[in-house]
Enzyme design. Sequence first.
Site, mmCIF file in Angstrom:
data_model
loop_
_atom_site.group_PDB
_atom_site.id
_atom_site.type_symbol
_atom_site.label_atom_id
_atom_site.label_comp_id
_atom_site.label_asym_id
_atom_site.label_seq_id
_atom_site.Cartn_x
_atom_site.Cartn_y
_atom_site.Cartn_z
ATOM 1 N N GLU B 34 -21.787 10.814 13.353
ATOM 2 C CA GLU B 34 -22.291 9.707 12.543
ATOM 3 C C GLU B 34 -23.138 8.774 13.411
ATOM 4 O O GLU B 34 -22.656 8.281 14.440
ATOM 5 C CB GLU B 34 -21.107 8.940 11.929
ATOM 6 C CG GLU B 34 -20.305 9.809 10.967
ATOM 7 C CD GLU B 34 -18.853 9.365 10.820
ATOM 8 O OE1 GLU B 34 -18.485 8.295 11.348
ATOM 9 O OE2 GLU B 34 -18.076 10.117 10.188
ATOM 10 N N ALA B 64 -18.172 12.081 7.413
ATOM 11 C CA ALA B 64 -16.957 12.779 7.015
ATOM 12 C C ALA B 64 -16.375 13.479 8.244
ATOM 13 O O ALA B 64 -16.878 14.511 8.669
ATOM 14 C CB ALA B 64 -17.264 13.798 5.920
ATOM 15 N N GLU B 65 -15.326 12.905 8.795
ATOM 16 C CA GLU B 65 -14.846 13.388 10.087
ATOM 17 C C GLU B 65 -14.211 14.771 10.005
ATOM 18 O O GLU B 65 -14.378 15.593 10.921
ATOM 19 C CB GLU B 65 -13.871 12.385 10.695
ATOM 20 C CG GLU B 65 -14.521 11.057 11.103
ATOM 21 C CD GLU B 65 -14.785 10.126 9.928
ATOM 22 O OE1 GLU B 65 -14.278 10.396 8.824
ATOM 23 O OE2 GLU B 65 -15.498 9.119 10.119
ATOM 24 N N HIS B 134 -10.504 -0.347 14.989
ATOM 25 C CA HIS B 134 -11.563 -0.086 15.970
ATOM 26 C C HIS B 134 -11.040 -0.104 17.404
ATOM 27 O O HIS B 134 -11.832 -0.136 18.342
ATOM 28 C CB HIS B 134 -12.677 -1.140 15.856
ATOM 29 C CG HIS B 134 -13.516 -0.989 14.641
ATOM 30 N ND1 HIS B 134 -13.061 -1.333 13.384
ATOM 31 C CD2 HIS B 134 -14.783 -0.526 14.461
ATOM 32 C CE1 HIS B 134 -14.022 -1.107 12.498
ATOM 33 N NE2 HIS B 134 -15.068 -0.612 13.123
#
Lengths: 369, 343
Positions: B34, B64-65, B134
């Site tokens: 991404e 979309a991992e 994060h």
Amino acid sequence: MKHTDERPSAPALPTREPVRLVDRHGRRVGHSSFTAPDPARLVELHRAMLIGRRFNQQAGTLARQGRLAVYPSSTGQEAAQVGGVLALSDRDWLFPTYRDSVALVAHGVDPVQTLTLFRGDWHCGYDPHRYRCAPQCTPLATNASHAVGLTYAARRKGRDVAALAMMGDGATSEGDAHEAYNFAAVWNTPVVFLVQNNHWAISVPLRQQTAAPTLAHKAVGYGMKGYHVDGNDAAAVHAVVSHALAEARAGGGPALVEAVTYRVDAHTNADAPQRYRDPAEVEHWKERDPLIRSERLIRDEGLIGDAEETERVLAAFGAEADGIADTVRERLAGEDELDPRSLFTDVYATVPPLLEQERAALADELREV
Amino acid sequence: MAAAPTTGVSMGEALNRALRDALAHDSDVLVYGEDVGPLGGVFRVTDGLTAEFGQERVFDSPLAEAGIVGTAIGMAMYGLRPVVELQFDAFAYPAFEQVVSHLAKMRNRTRGAVSLPVVLRVPYGGGIGGVEHHSDSSEAYYTHTPGLRVVTPGTPADAYSMLREAVECDDPVVFLEPKRRYWSRQEVELPVRTEPMAMPVVRRPGTDATLVTYGPMVETALEAAETAAAEGRSLEVVDVRQLAPLDDGVVTASVRRTGRAVVLHEASVFGGYGAELAARIGERCFHYLEAPVLRVGGLDVPYPPPKLEHHHLPDADRVLAAVDRLQWESAWVDDGEGGLPRP
């Protein structure tokens, strides 16, 4: 930077009525877009389904006898599996699930090696590169993105390779199915997703699985073509998958084929379907058995030859199927020697020190026994 | 304490150079994920790579991992060596099933017939003022999975060398990048090859106790050792580098020399990777130990919001406080002539 709202036009919606070329009585049905394969191929489909049916029966018996730890039967789904697999070229890859043993056998994988997983000897019994066949996938829909990546890589290497990625109706609810459809469509990789809608995800019926008009409709949202096919009609599955593969190879994009079929047997030998479904429903589908219709077609149209020739060839197919089943039974009769030290060899490319220590410790335990 | 270098190569630059050199070296290598294309990644680790190698080799994927890792698996099955970026530690979780059930196991499932030379680059850990999701230290999720190599560099030189080695490796590698150290600098000439990533290294020799650490805490451990030295205590710093599979020889040799150990990581302590290190040291070094092995890490709480994260993150003071608890006085009575065992 170019700003654009231009988008591709939407693919046509799949038909609510599944594509059918041969009805349950073995009579041809005309279709505006698809034509049935030629007679030789129709006979070949029947032969492969016979082998598949017999294989399912044999594996089920071996599971009841305890020679297989478990077996997920695909009795009743032979047309969907064989019809799809025989559309592949000898360069194409198959990405099967655990219920696709018949597809593996039709694809050319050693029948005994397809059962390694269920026998409990190892996870994948065959060399995927040799057979162009990924390991049977037990987590649902996770194999689909592998098919996308593999065909992407093949194209990068200049090779004409398509893939058939298989999944069931339940698997279409998984996020991995969604991601694979989307990647395939965005990257325009030559993958055909073959969804065998056998109506039951273990005990959960289709109506609790999806609110989509058909599973094939799901394709449209990804900009992908969706085909809704009678999955018990090998001719229709083969014609549609062949068409979808050809289009995908030519750069026309991936496709989703929903083959409507039925899981006649239990989920596995450990399942108890009487707890969740009406036996009358099973009977309804048994009347739509894919083998009945293909045999009727062959006999009624004389696809093999005259009556005598037809009997002779069909009997030979039956004998061939029995022979394969017998060989499977014989080869699984004994116990293969399993070396527990082999547990450590293929975890990493080379055995790391910690695993070397554990291997030595296990060897000591074995000596003490 | 020595001032942090302001010249030389940053870890982010070293990683960027490693990707560039890997792409140039092997046409089967490709980089995607991404925002790794024209933007160059949210941390700019892939800066300039699309311009240099083209969209065919360095490109943005759908967001979309699981799909990113799943397609990388398929690519590797057909001979490519994909290096994919999972943008943040916690954003890698959707890919977990692909990582654990397929990436890690494919070689084993197929008895070695299929190897998956895939690198998952995962910026991980906190200390950058990131809002929730994060800043996770997610290494233990991966190290608990046989079949994965889990590595994390602590210096720019290692960042370069270990990423090159990861790309060349035939095992899947989870390459954890300590994001708070992207801007840490080191005087080093690239390309550089450091010790093989499977080997822990002694970052700073010492005699009184061993700090065993990795990734973002290497710098913290070195800072603690510097301070301790000024106070007359000599701490050895061992950088584990490849967390799994672990080659613990360097770690145990160090602890046997020093007789005391503190295991340090940024992740929460409970059930963390440090528990494995501490247990292993206990098993292998028991008769050499002067004190229990102590663990220092983050609090056992969900990663805090930015204004509170400094309470969570271990710093040199927390490390030194642990070092002070290593029973320096209990084992020996100082009699002025070299000491006597305490009765």
